[in-house]
Design an enzyme around this catalytic site. Structure first.
Site, PDB file in Angstrom:
ATOM      1  N   LYS A   1       5.573   7.008   2.014  1.00  0.00           N
ATOM      2  CA  LYS A   1       4.500   6.406   1.208  1.00  0.00           C
ATOM      3  C   LYS A   1       3.242   6.450   2.079  1.00  0.00           C
ATOM      4  O   LYS A   1       2.869   5.458   2.714  1.00  0.00           O
ATOM      5  CB  LYS A   1       4.908   4.978   0.819  1.00  0.00           C
TER       6      LYS A   1
HETATM    7  C1  LIG Z   1       4.180   7.663  -6.164  1.00  0.00           C
HETATM    8  C2  LIG Z   1       5.070   6.498  -6.417  1.00  0.00           C
HETATM    9  N1  LIG Z   1       6.265   6.694  -6.989  1.00  0.00           N
HETATM   10  C3  LIG Z   1       7.106   5.664  -7.248  1.00  0.00           C
HETATM   11  C4  LIG Z   1       6.769   4.360  -6.923  1.00  0.00           C
HETATM   12  C5  LIG Z   1       7.714   3.243  -7.203  1.00  0.00           C
HETATM   13  O1  LIG Z   1       8.194   2.695  -6.017  1.00  0.00           O
HETATM   14  P1  LIG Z   1       8.571   1.172  -5.870  1.00  0.00           P
HETATM   15  O2  LIG Z   1       9.566   0.874  -6.941  1.00  0.00           O
HETATM   16  O3  LIG Z   1       9.179   1.060  -4.520  1.00  0.00           O
HETATM   17  O4  LIG Z   1       7.341   0.368  -6.011  1.00  0.00           O
HETATM   18  C6  LIG Z   1       5.529   4.108  -6.334  1.00  0.00           C
HETATM   19  C7  LIG Z   1       5.110   2.756  -5.959  1.00  0.00           C
HETATM   20  O5  LIG Z   1       5.277   2.339  -4.852  1.00  0.00           O
HETATM   21  C8  LIG Z   1       4.665   5.197  -6.066  1.00  0.00           C
HETATM   22  O6  LIG Z   1       3.463   4.996  -5.501  1.00  0.00           O
END
Ligand SMILES: Cc1ncc(COP(=O)(O)O)c(C=O)c1O
Length: 310
Positions: free
Chosen positions: A157
């Site tokens: 991330k």
């Molecule tokens: C690109 C992306 N995909 C998926 C997610 C979903 O992840 P999470 O459930 O950990 O928030 C997020 C958010 O964090 C994201 O930024």
């Protein structure tokens, strides 16, 4: 503009307006940061952070993929987050830890730049709106493909990687949709700009897998667990673009958006154009888990200790 009284910066609590960095901060120029998005909910046991440990673990994994040594341990970040929420007096909030390359040599090798950390929090409503959570949103398939591991680290991330989501989000909103769905570089469905995606047909839930360039969502993990516990079959596999409009139900999950149904894709209704029964069933249990109303998933919440008033 969202604010709070205090931000945590490299081990110190500083006033919101004093939380500043140098203009030559490496991450500002080259996107060399990794972050998390978490939520703290107002529960009967007190303010509680949903799957805090898993978020801090992912932060470490994200940092590793960009050769960054974490400047603080998981436990230090956990305690700092607790104290930050307590000192800001929040019962519920969004939490943003960020670990980034700071001011140092300019140039593309960042290994001599310091790794710094901040944690901010603010009050933030549902990212795709309460109305979207209730009645579903309209999305389009983006003309932008999701970054692939040919060139970046989809499982990290990382700040710079979000330029991909930014372009897709702008395109979707300028053309009148609430969200964009990105395909991976093979043309399979990947995810939203900040959400994982689930496609339901004939009672089976399909979701793209880790080899489709998704971010490994913490809520995805929780949704799969809840769906299994409710007796639904969940299959992690390639999902074709055409499966979206042909699905009975589609929904998204993410920390910011929570569980948001999709009611339309590319101007075609999904099912009967309303959130369907499986989406609703999972959403109900998921909301209970987030808000501390579920005993079964109570261990997913990290309760913030609030010092007694003197
Ligand atoms: C690109 C992306 N995909 C998926 C997610 C979903 O992840 P999470 O459930 O950990 O928030 C997020 C958010 O964090 C994201 O930024």
């Amino acid at each position: 503009m969202q604010t709070a009284d205090l931000i945590w910066m490299n081990g110190e609590f500083v006033a919101w307006e004093d939380a500043k960095v140098h203009v030559l901060t490496h991450a500002l120029h080259y996107g060399t940061g990794v972050f998390e998005g978490e939520r703290c909910y107002d529960t009967e046991r007190g303010p509680a952070i949903f799957r805090h440990d898993e978020h801090l673990e992912r932060l470490e994994r994200s940092a590793k993929l960009y050769y960054m040594d974490m400047p603080f341990s998981r436990e230090q970040l956990r305690e700092a987050t607790h104290e930050l929420i307590a000192r800001n007096g929040f019962r519920s909030c969004y939490i943003r830890p960020l670990v980034y390359r700071g001011h140092g040599p300019m140039g593309l090798n960042p290994l001599e730049n310091p790794v710094e950390a901040i944690i901010a929090c603010w009050e933030w409503g549902a990212y795709l709106g309460e109305e979207g959570k209730k009645n579903g949103i309209r999305a389009r398939v983006s003309s932008w493909r999701r970054i692939s591991d040919d060139s970046l680290q989809p499982l990290s991330k990382a700040s710079g990687q979000y330029l991909n989501s930014v372009l897709a989000k702008i395109e979707a909103q300028k053309s009148g949709y609430e969200e964009a769905i990105l395909l991976d570089d093979n043309g399979h469905v990947c995810e939203g700009t900040g959400e994982n995606i689930y496609v339901i047909r004939d009672g089976v839930i399909a979701t793209p897998c880790v080899t489709n360039s998704i971010l490994w969502g913490i809520n995805r993990m929780s949704i799969i667990q809840i769906a299994n516990d409710l007796g639904y079959e969940v299959v992690e596999r390639d999902v074709a673009r055409a499966e979206l409009p042909l699905a009975d139900e589609v929904f998204l999950s993410g920390t910011a958006a929570e569980l948001t149904p999709m009611r339309e894709v590319d101007d075609m209704p999904i099912g009967d154009g309303k959130p369907g029964p499986i989406t609703r069933a999972i959403q109900e249990v998921f909301e209970d888990a987030l808000h501390g109303r579920s005993e079964r998933y109570a261990h997913w919440l990290d309760v913030v200790p609030i010092p007694a008033q003197t």
